[in-house]
Scaffold this motif. Structure first.
Motif, mmCIF file in Angstrom:
data_model
loop_
_atom_site.group_PDB
_atom_site.id
_atom_site.type_symbol
_atom_site.label_atom_id
_atom_site.label_comp_id
_atom_site.label_asym_id
_atom_site.label_seq_id
_atom_site.Cartn_x
_atom_site.Cartn_y
_atom_site.Cartn_z
ATOM 1 N N LEU A 121 0.834 -1.198 0.000
ATOM 2 C CA LEU A 121 0.000 0.000 0.000
ATOM 3 C C LEU A 121 0.870 1.249 0.000
ATOM 4 N N GLN A 122 0.526 2.210 -0.859
ATOM 5 C CA GLN A 122 1.219 3.491 -0.903
ATOM 6 C C GLN A 122 0.172 4.601 -1.028
ATOM 7 N N LEU A 123 0.217 5.559 -0.098
ATOM 8 C CA LEU A 123 -0.679 6.706 -0.165
ATOM 9 C C LEU A 123 -0.026 7.794 -1.005
ATOM 10 N N SER A 124 -0.794 8.358 -1.922
ATOM 11 C CA SER A 124 -0.275 9.406 -2.800
ATOM 12 C C SER A 124 -1.147 10.646 -2.699
ATOM 13 N N ILE A 156 1.496 13.936 -7.008
ATOM 14 C CA ILE A 156 2.576 14.903 -6.787
ATOM 15 C C ILE A 156 3.515 14.487 -5.667
ATOM 16 N N ALA A 157 3.102 13.520 -4.840
ATOM 17 C CA ALA A 157 3.995 13.075 -3.762
ATOM 18 C C ALA A 157 3.473 11.787 -3.153
ATOM 19 N N GLU A 158 4.398 10.923 -2.741
ATOM 20 C CA GLU A 158 4.052 9.776 -1.914
ATOM 21 C C GLU A 158 4.130 10.218 -0.457
ATOM 22 N N ILE A 159 3.147 9.844 0.344
ATOM 23 C CA ILE A 159 3.066 10.345 1.718
ATOM 24 C C ILE A 159 2.846 9.202 2.691
ATOM 25 N N GLU A 160 3.291 9.423 3.925
ATOM 26 C CA GLU A 160 3.068 8.458 4.996
ATOM 27 C C GLU A 160 1.650 8.627 5.547
ATOM 28 N N GLU A 161 1.203 7.618 6.302
ATOM 29 C CA GLU A 161 -0.166 7.632 6.816
ATOM 30 C C GLU A 161 -0.416 8.834 7.729
ATOM 31 N N ALA A 163 -3.078 14.316 8.410
ATOM 32 C CA ALA A 163 -2.968 15.764 8.616
ATOM 33 C C ALA A 163 -3.502 16.534 7.412
ATOM 34 N N ILE A 164 -3.136 16.094 6.211
ATOM 35 C CA ILE A 164 -3.616 16.783 5.011
ATOM 36 C C ILE A 164 -5.108 16.523 4.809
ATOM 37 N N GLY A 165 -5.555 15.307 5.158
ATOM 38 C CA GLY A 165 -6.957 14.965 4.978
ATOM 39 C C GLY A 165 -7.891 15.900 5.716
ATOM 40 N N GLU A 166 -7.473 16.406 6.853
ATOM 41 C CA GLU A 166 -8.310 17.332 7.614
ATOM 42 C C GLU A 166 -8.447 18.687 6.932
ATOM 43 N N LEU A 167 -7.566 18.957 5.972
ATOM 44 C CA LEU A 167 -7.570 20.265 5.309
ATOM 45 C C LEU A 167 -7.987 20.187 3.847
ATOM 46 N N LEU A 168 -8.397 19.005 3.375
ATOM 47 C CA LEU A 168 -8.697 18.868 1.957
ATOM 48 C C LEU A 168 -9.773 19.849 1.493
ATOM 49 N N HIS A 169 -10.740 20.173 2.381
ATOM 50 C CA HIS A 169 -11.798 21.103 1.983
ATOM 51 C C HIS A 169 -11.256 22.508 1.748
ATOM 52 N N LEU A 200 -8.232 22.898 0.323
ATOM 53 C CA LEU A 200 -7.227 22.733 -0.728
ATOM 54 C C LEU A 200 -7.896 22.185 -1.981
ATOM 55 N N PRO A 201 -8.646 23.024 -2.702
ATOM 56 C CA PRO A 201 -9.384 22.527 -3.876
ATOM 57 C C PRO A 201 -8.456 21.876 -4.897
ATOM 58 N N GLY A 202 -8.930 20.774 -5.445
ATOM 59 C CA GLY A 202 -8.147 20.058 -6.456
ATOM 60 C C GLY A 202 -7.249 18.985 -5.886
ATOM 61 N N THR A 203 -7.009 19.009 -4.570
ATOM 62 C CA THR A 203 -6.136 18.003 -3.972
ATOM 63 C C THR A 203 -6.957 16.824 -3.465
ATOM 64 N N ASP A 204 -6.318 15.666 -3.431
ATOM 65 C CA ASP A 204 -6.973 14.466 -2.925
ATOM 66 C C ASP A 204 -5.897 13.485 -2.497
ATOM 67 N N ILE A 205 -6.293 12.467 -1.755
ATOM 68 C CA ILE A 205 -5.381 11.420 -1.313
ATOM 69 C C ILE A 205 -5.818 10.112 -1.955
ATOM 70 N N MET A 206 -4.908 9.468 -2.651
ATOM 71 C CA MET A 206 -5.209 8.247 -3.385
ATOM 72 C C MET A 206 -4.462 7.070 -2.763
ATOM 73 N N ARG A 207 -5.156 5.964 -2.675
ATOM 74 C CA ARG A 207 -4.533 4.735 -2.176
ATOM 75 C C ARG A 207 -3.955 3.981 -3.364
ATOM 76 N N ASP A 208 -2.648 3.953 -3.453
ATOM 77 C CA ASP A 208 -1.935 3.281 -4.531
ATOM 78 C C ASP A 208 -1.295 2.010 -4.011
ATOM 79 N N SER A 209 -0.726 1.250 -4.927
ATOM 80 C CA SER A 209 0.152 0.154 -4.516
ATOM 81 C C SER A 209 1.494 0.368 -5.193
ATOM 82 N N VAL A 210 2.565 0.072 -4.488
ATOM 83 C CA VAL A 210 3.909 0.236 -5.018
ATOM 84 C C VAL A 210 4.560 -1.144 -5.113
ATOM 85 N N ARG A 211 5.332 -1.356 -6.152
ATOM 86 C CA ARG A 211 5.997 -2.633 -6.349
ATOM 87 C C ARG A 211 7.163 -2.789 -5.373
#
Length: 684
Positions: A77-80, A190-195, A200-206, A208-219
Motif C-alpha cells: 500500500l502506498q498513499l499518494s 505529486i507526492a508519496e506520503i506516509e499515513e 494531517a492533510i486529509g483534515e484540510l482537503l476542503h 485545498l481545492p483540487g487536492t486528494d489522497i489516493m490509495r496506490d500500490s507500489v511494487r
C-alpha cells in the motif's frame, strides 16, 4: 347626411397568424405530452445520471512468482497526494503549493531538478509588480504579449531568483512544478506520503481545492536486485504513447508497465479498477474491481541467487590486472526441451545477457562442422592436416592454439582445431589452399552458407524471448580473411541469450525452442487458495529444426562429450577435461577463446557452452567472460563458472532450497515517481 356603415371583419393575414399560433401551441402540447408519457423514464434516468458521481481507485497489479511459487514481485500500500489542474487556477495552485510545503518532505535533489524556466515562471507569477518593471512602458505598448514575456525571461537568472527566496518558498516551487506536470481535469500524483501525513492533510482537503489522497500500490521485490531489471518497472504513461493508452481505456494519470516483463505483460498484470458511484440522493454502490492476473515465471530464484553468488565470487577473486575494461561475466541457464529460462545472471548488469553481443570464439565450432555436413564439404570422419596456413597478399595467417596434425571432425571439437573450421570455410568458398592464390570469388557464397546455418541455431537472429526487445548481434564486413576467422568464432558477435538457445538446440538434436520467462498466467488467489486458477499455460514452441541428420548431431554430441569427459582414442583429454573431472552428471560442451582488442591492448573473450547429461539433456548453459587480459591469471574463468553453476543446478535437484529475502528495504521498493525508459547499451 347619411353616414356609410363600415364593415367589421378581421383581415385575412391576421387569420393566418392566429392559425399558425394555434398550430404551434398544438405541436408544443403534443411534444410535452410525448416527452412526459413516452420518454419520461429515460429523461428521469438522465437526470439521475447527472446527479451521480463516480470515483475510481486503481487496482493492484498482478504478482510475479518464480517457478517454485516464491513471490518475486509484490504490492505494498502506498498513499499518494494528487492534484487536479483546471484552466485559470494559477493563483490557487501557488497558494496550495505554499501550504503543502509544511507537510511534504522536499529534498535538495527535488530543488535541483527544477529547471531555470520553472524558476522564472514562478517568479513572474508571484511578483507581478516587479515583473512589470522589468519592461518599459514603451516596450509594453509596442510589443506583443509573447515578446514582453520573452524579454522578462531574458532578464531573469536562476541564481538571482533563488537568492530572492527563502528555503520554504523554494520547497513550494518544487511542489508547484509537480502540480504543473499533470493534465487538466486529470488527477496527478505529486507526492508519496506516509499515513500520518495523509491524516494531517486529509483534515484540510476542503481548504485545498483540487487536492486528494489516493490509495496506490507500489511494487517491491523480496529478493532485492536479483533479476529485478528483467522484472521491469512501472511508471507514468509516456507522452508519445498517451493517445494509444487512452484509446485502450486508460486514464492519463494511470501507472503502467514501462520496461521488460512489466511492459511485455501489461495487459495481463493490469487490474480492473474499483468504482464507487454516488447518486443524486447520496446512495453509494461499489464495484470492487479486481487485481491483475499473476505471472508464474520460469526463473528459479534460489538458483538465480546461487549463480549470482558464484559469478561474483569468481570475478571478485580475479587479480586486478585480469580485466582490460570493466569486469563483466554473463550466464544463461535454460531447459533445452521446454525453452524455459532458469536463470539469467551476471557480474554487472543482468540486461547484458540480452543487450550485449560478443565474439564467442570456438564455441561456434559445432555449428560450423554441422554446416559442413549440410553443404557436403565434409563427411563423418573427414580429416584435415592441422598446421599453420599462410595466404598471398596481406591476409593474416591462420593457426590453431597448437599444431595438431591430422584431425577428424570429432578431434576438431575435442581439441578445438581452428584449421579444421577454416578448411570447411575454404571448401564452401571453392578455394583451394596453395592453388587459388588471391581468388576468393566464392567467399560471398561461403558467408551466406555459414550465417544461414548459424541462424538456424538462433545465432544472429532474434531468439523470440518474451521481452519487448533483444539484440540480434552484429555481422562484420565480408572479406576473405574474415570468412576464415568467422568459422571459428572470431568475427560476428552474439548475445549470451543467443548462445544459450544455440546450446539448447544442439542438445535437442536441432529443434530450436522459443525461450521464455513466463511459464503460466494465473488468476489472483482468493480465500485460502495459495495460487489462483490457470488462465494460460505456455507450451514449448519449436521455431525451426536445423537442417542436419540425427547422425550428424550424434557426431557432435560425442565430440562435445570428449571436450569434458573421457579422452579421445589417442588418450588426449579435451579442452575442459581437467575442469570437469569427477562431475557425475555426464556433461558435454565446448570451450571458446576469442582474440579481441580492448582499449588498444590485446585481450580475450572466454566462453563456454554445455549441457547435461549428454545423452538426455535436462539443462543447457552458456557463459561468457569478456575483455580479459592474455596473462595466465585470466585463464579458466569461464570454465570455472560453468563447473560451479552446473554443480549447483544438480545439487538443487536433490533438495530445493528456499531463496533468501533481502533485509535492506531500499533494495526492495521501486520508486514509481518519474520512472524513465531504460537506456540500453546496444553495442557489442
Amino acid at each position: 347626411m347619411v353616414r356609410e356603415k363600415r364593415k367589421n371583419h378581421i383581415p385575412f393575414r391576421l387569420n393566418v397568424l392566429f392559425f399558425a399560433v394555434f398550430a404551434l401551441f398544438s405541436i408544443l402540447i403534443l411534444r410535452l405530452g410525448f416527452i412526459q408519457i413516452v420518454e419520461g423514464d429515460e429523461y428521469e434516468s438522465m437526470l439521475n445520471d447527472e446527479g451521480e458521481q463516480t470515483a475510481t481507485v486503481d487496482a493492484p497489479r498482478g504478482l510475479m512468482l518464480d517457478r517454485n511459487g516464491n513471490t518475486v514481485v509484490d504490492n505494498e500500500l502506498q498513499l499518494s497526494l494528487t492534484y487536479t489542474n483546471r484552466p485559470g487556477n494559477e493563483e490557487e495552485r501557488i497558494a496550495i503549493a505554499d501550504r503543502l510545503s509544511s507537510f511534504l518532505d522536499i529534498t535538495e535533489d527535488d530543488i535541483d531538478d527544477i529547471t531555470e524556466r520553472e524558476w522564472q515562471d514562478y517568479w513572474l507569477q508571484t511578483r507581478e509588480d516587479e515583473a512589470e518593471q522589468l519592461v518599459s512602458e514603451q516596450e509594453q505598448a509596442e510589443l506583443e504579449d509573447e515578446e514582453v514575456y520573452q524579454l522578462q525571461l531574458d532578464m531573469l537568472s536562476q541564481d538571482e531568483i533563488m537568492a530572492d527566496m527563502d528555503e520554504d518558498e523554494m520547497e513550494a516551487v518544487a511542489i508547484w512544478t509537480e502540480m504543473l506536470s499533470g493534465y487538466n481535469y486529470s488527477p496527478n500524483r505529486i507526492a508519496e506520503i506516509e499515513e500520518e501525513t495523509a491524516h494531517a492533510i486529509g483534515e484540510l482537503l476542503h481548504e485545498l481545492p483540487g487536492t486528494d489522497i489516493m490509495r496506490d500500490s507500489v511494487r517491491f521485490y523480496p529478493y532485492g536486485e536479483s533479476f529485478s531489471r528483467f522484472l521491469g518497472q512501472t511508471g507514468s504513461i509516456p507522452s508519445e504513447n498517451l493517445e494509444q493508452y487512452i484509446g485502450e481505456g486508460y486514464e492519463r494519470s494511470d501507472t503502467i508497465g514501462t520496461t521488460f516483463l512489466e511492459n511485455e505483460y501489461e495487459d495481463v498484470l493490469r487490474g480492473e479498477k474499483a468504482e464507487m458511484t454516488t447518486d443524486a440522493d447520496g446512495n453509494e454502490t461499489m464495484d470492487p474491481g479486481k487485481r491483475g492476473n499473476d505471472l508464474v515465471l520460469t526463473i528459479d530464484m534460489a538458483l538465480q541467487q546461487e549463480l549470482d553468488s558464484i559469478i561474483q565470487g569468481v570475478i571478485d577473486g580475479a587479480s586486478g590486472d585480469t580485466f582490460l575494461d570493466d569486469r563483466e561475466a554473463y550466464v544463461v541457464m535454460m531447459e533445452p526441451d521446454t525453452g524455459e529460462i532458469l536463470s539469467m545472471a551476471s557480474y554487472g548488469d543482468h540486461l547484458g545477457t540480452v543487450t550485449n553481443a560478443f565474439e564467442i570464439g570456438s564455441t561456434i565450432k559445432p555449428a560450423t562442422v554441422l554446416a559442413g555436413y549440410t553443404h557436403d564439404v565434409i563427411d563423418h570422419g573427414s580429416t584435415y592436416n592441422d598446421r599453420p596456413l599462410t595466404f598471398p597478399g596481406d591476409a593474416r595467417s591462420v593457426s590453431s592454439w597448437r599444431n595438431m596434425g591430422t584431425v577428424d571432425d570429432i578431434d576438431a571439437i575435442r581439441m578445438s582445431s581452428n584449421i579444421y573450421m577454416a578448411g570447411i570455410a575454404m571448401e564452401m568458398a571453392d578455394y583451394e589452399y596453395g592453388a587459388s592464390g588471391t581468388d576468393w570469388s566464392g567467399a560471398s557464397t561461403a558467408y551466406r552458407m555459414l550465417r544461414n546455418h548459424y541462424r538456424q541455431f538462433g545465432l544472429g537472429t532474434e531468439t523470440g524471448i518474451d521481452l519487448p526487445f533483444e539484440m540480434t548481434g552484429i555481422e562484420g564486413t565480408e572479406n576473405p580473411e574474415n570468412l576464415l576467422f568467422m568459422s571459428f568464432g572470431q568475427f560476428d558477435t552474439y548475445t549470451p541469450l543467443q548462445m544459450a538457445q544455440y546450446t539448447a538446440t544442439l542438445a535437442n538434436d536441432g529443434d530450436r525452442i522459443k525461450p521464455k520467462l513466463v511459464k503460466e498466467i494465473r488468476e489472483p488467489a482468493t480465500g485460502s487458495e495459495e495460487t489462483g486458477a490457470v488462465v494460460r499455460q505456455f507450451t514449448p514452441e519449436v521455431l525451426n529444426s536445423v537442417n542436419n541428420t540425427t547422425a550428424d548431431f550424434d557426431r557432435m554430441h560425442e565430440g562435445m562429450r570428449q571436450v569434458m569427459q573421457t579422452p579421445g582414442s589417442n588418450g588426449t583429454g579435451g579442452t575442459a577435461y581437467s575442469d570437469f573431472s569427477g562431475a557425475d552428471y555426464s556433461p558435454a560442451g565446448k570451450t571458446g577463446t576469442a582474440q579481441v582488442t580492448v582499449n588498444g591492448q590485446n585481450g580475450n573473450n572466454q566462453a563456454m557452452i554445455a549441457y547435461a547429461p549428454h545423452d538426455d539433456p535436462e539443462v543447457a548453459i552458456a557463459v561468457i567472460v569478456p575483455n580479459l587480459s592474455t596473462g595466465d591469471n585470466a585463464s579458466g574463468l569461464a570454465n570455472n563458472i560453468t563447473r560451479q553453476s552446473l554443480d549447483a543446478y544438480f545439487e538443487m535437484q536433490e533438495g530445493q532450497p528456499e531463496p533468501e529475502e533481502v533485509k535492506d528495504e531500499d533494495e526492495m521498493y521501486q520508486d514509481q515517481q518519474g520512472d524513465e525508459e531504460e537506456e540500453i547499451d546496444m553495442e557489442g
